[in-house]
Enzyme design. Structure first.
Site, PDB file in Angstrom:
ATOM      1  N   GLY A  71      -3.908   3.988 -25.956  1.00  0.00           N
ATOM      2  CA  GLY A  71      -4.328   3.836 -24.575  1.00  0.00           C
ATOM      3  C   GLY A  71      -3.466   4.582 -23.581  1.00  0.00           C
ATOM      4  O   GLY A  71      -3.977   5.165 -22.618  1.00  0.00           O
ATOM      5  N   ASN A 151      -4.941  -7.105 -18.789  1.00  0.00           N
ATOM      6  CA  ASN A 151      -4.264  -7.423 -20.043  1.00  0.00           C
ATOM      7  C   ASN A 151      -3.436  -8.710 -19.972  1.00  0.00           C
ATOM      8  O   ASN A 151      -3.134  -9.307 -21.001  1.00  0.00           O
ATOM      9  CB  ASN A 151      -3.363  -6.262 -20.473  1.00  0.00           C
ATOM     10  CG  ASN A 151      -2.411  -5.817 -19.381  1.00  0.00           C
ATOM     11  OD1 ASN A 151      -2.824  -5.548 -18.257  1.00  0.00           O
ATOM     12  ND2 ASN A 151      -1.133  -5.719 -19.705  1.00  0.00           N
ATOM     13  N   GLN A 179      -8.325  -3.483 -23.169  1.00  0.00           N
ATOM     14  CA  GLN A 179      -8.485  -4.906 -23.475  1.00  0.00           C
ATOM     15  C   GLN A 179      -9.945  -5.328 -23.581  1.00  0.00           C
ATOM     16  O   GLN A 179     -10.252  -6.369 -24.167  1.00  0.00           O
ATOM     17  CB  GLN A 179      -7.791  -5.757 -22.401  1.00  0.00           C
ATOM     18  CG  GLN A 179      -6.278  -5.693 -22.437  1.00  0.00           C
ATOM     19  CD  GLN A 179      -5.669  -6.257 -23.709  1.00  0.00           C
ATOM     20  OE1 GLN A 179      -6.307  -7.025 -24.439  1.00  0.00           O
ATOM     21  NE2 GLN A 179      -4.436  -5.888 -23.982  1.00  0.00           N
ATOM     22  N   HIS A 201      -5.502  -0.734 -32.043  1.00  0.00           N
ATOM     23  CA  HIS A 201      -4.731  -1.908 -32.444  1.00  0.00           C
ATOM     24  C   HIS A 201      -5.039  -3.144 -31.608  1.00  0.00           C
ATOM     25  O   HIS A 201      -4.547  -4.236 -31.911  1.00  0.00           O
ATOM     26  CB  HIS A 201      -3.228  -1.604 -32.427  1.00  0.00           C
ATOM     27  CG  HIS A 201      -2.590  -1.580 -31.071  1.00  0.00           C
ATOM     28  ND1 HIS A 201      -1.804  -2.605 -30.599  1.00  0.00           N
ATOM     29  CD2 HIS A 201      -2.605  -0.647 -30.091  1.00  0.00           C
ATOM     30  CE1 HIS A 201      -1.361  -2.303 -29.393  1.00  0.00           C
ATOM     31  NE2 HIS A 201      -1.825  -1.119 -29.059  1.00  0.00           N
ATOM     32  N   CYS A 326       4.640  -4.428 -23.290  1.00  0.00           N
ATOM     33  CA  CYS A 326       5.537  -3.334 -22.943  1.00  0.00           C
ATOM     34  C   CYS A 326       6.542  -3.731 -21.878  1.00  0.00           C
ATOM     35  O   CYS A 326       7.488  -3.009 -21.602  1.00  0.00           O
ATOM     36  CB  CYS A 326       4.742  -2.116 -22.472  1.00  0.00           C
ATOM     37  SG  CYS A 326       3.815  -2.387 -20.956  1.00  0.00           S
TER      38      CYS A 326
END
Length: 387
Positions: A71, A151, A179, A201, A326
């Site tokens: 992404g 997210n 998402q 993922h 992150c």
């Protein structure tokens, strides 16, 4: 019971069928798809089959998809492509709750005088101010960059309505759908988005592979230069096994949506929410009054420092997170919740629970059994007595 994983917005477990599909391309079918011999052509065929599988999930022409590393790469590529297309248009419209790969890229462009960045606010439930968006998109707007699903909170925005508005103003639209993909049905034939990013993922595929959909006529500048892979749009030897896994994951997600699997997931999520709210006081769910992804809960627990509560739950073998993966190591509060105006007592005690189709009612019940004790202990350790 083994450890319970409720952090699927960070990453999802690899589906067994995905691993099975990938294995031949790690063991015996190891050719380079750019090579003309049979080894290369077998790999090329697998890449193109996977492209068709991902395109079917997004309901778009396969030739519009560019395989990426995920992404973040897709988002960066889309933004740069739009901003560099017309020097006379420097305005970029976005929101303060975007993923950091979007915000940091726009900050970089703004600080170098390459873009004027305008932020459209959200309300206390995380809903986008559509009237402010309409005012913000002016004739000198190069790009509108807005996510489809948040997210952290799971809040959904009306993508079709946003796309129609942006197109009527003559601007390009980029959508971070990392998402959303695989959780909500999406048709790019019906929603006119110029750039859209997805990542394997997040839907039980492998890490390190994603795709960027580039609409017909949308300007494009490669982020990575080199060979002629991906029709000259993204250089570098293809990650064949990863791409094959992405294709299989997309096919599984499409099948899940076709049988209304997200309804079962929503019922599981709602049962979890109801149990949490019934058992404890001074707790809130961020964005609960807005449309949300069926799998996501952003939970504010007053008086329980999130790092303490997270550790308490981890000790009990429950894996959750506080914000975006992150940023999970950062001491700063969530920029998403801050933009929503969340009160400090909840802002500093927020957990994100995100389910997947692999989670079970037994796991939810187990969580509801231990959660009140974990909160009580976190409140004591945090210096705040339980309400």
């Amino acid at each position: 019971m083994a450890g319970v994983y409720f952090d699927n917005n960070a990453t999802t477990p690899l589906a067994p069928q995905v691993l099975t599909a990938m294995e031949p391309y790690l063991r015996e079918c190891w050719g380079n798809p750019s090579s003309p011999h049979q080894y290369g052509q077998r790999a090329r065929q697998a890449v193109e089959e996977a492209r068709s599988q991902v395109a079917a999930l997004l309901d778009c022409p396969a030739e519009r998809l560019v395989f990426t590393s995920g992404g973040s790469e897709g988002n960066n590529t889309a933004i740069l492509s739009a901003v560099l297309a017309d020097p006379a248009k420097k305005r970029v419209v976005t929101s303060p709750v975007e993923h950091h790969c979007v915000l940091r890229r726009l900050e970089y462009l703004r600080d170098r005088g390459l873009a004027e960045v305008v932020f459209v606010p959200v309300d206390g439930q995380g809903r986008l101010d559509l009237e402010a968006l309409a005012r913000a998109v002016t004739p000198d707007t190069a790009l509108v960059s807005l996510m489809a699903a948040n997210n952290e909170t799971g809040v959904l925005w009306p993508l079709a309505e946003i796309a129609a508005l942006v197109r009527s103003r003559g601007a390009l639209l980029h959508c971070d759908a990392v998402q959303l993909a695989g959780k909500v049905p999406l048709s790019l034939r019906e929603v006119p988005v110029d750039y859209l990013t997805v990542s394997a993922h997040k839907l039980h595929g492998p890490k390190g592979v994603g795709a960027l959909s580039v609409g017909r006529g949308a300007p494009f500048t490669p982020l990575v230069f080199g060979g002629g892979q991906e029709s000259g749009r993204r250089a570098g030897t293809h990650n064949v096994a990863g791409i094959v896994g992405f294709g299989q994951a997309a096919a599984l997600a499409r099948a899940f949506l076709s049988v209304d699997g997200h309804t079962r997931l929503r019922e599981l999520r709602d049962h979890l929410e109801d149990g949490i709210l019934a058992g404890l006081a001074d707790i809130t769910i961020h964005g609960r009054q807005a449309p949300r992804l069926a799998n996501t809960i952003s939970l504010g627990v007053a008086g329980a420092p999130q790092e303490v509560l997270l550790a308490e739950l981890d000790d009990r073998d429950f894996a959750l997170s506080t914000t975006s993966a992150c940023r999970s190591g950062s001491a700063a509060p969530s920029h998403v919740l801050a933009a929503m105006g969340v009160a400090g007592r909840y802002l500093r005690g927020t957990l994100r629970l995100s389910l997947s189709r692999m989670n079970t009612l037994e796991e939810v019940e187990a969580f509801l059994t231990v959660f009140p004790e974990a909160v009580a202990r976190a409140r004591r350790l945090g210096g705040t007595a339980a309400p």
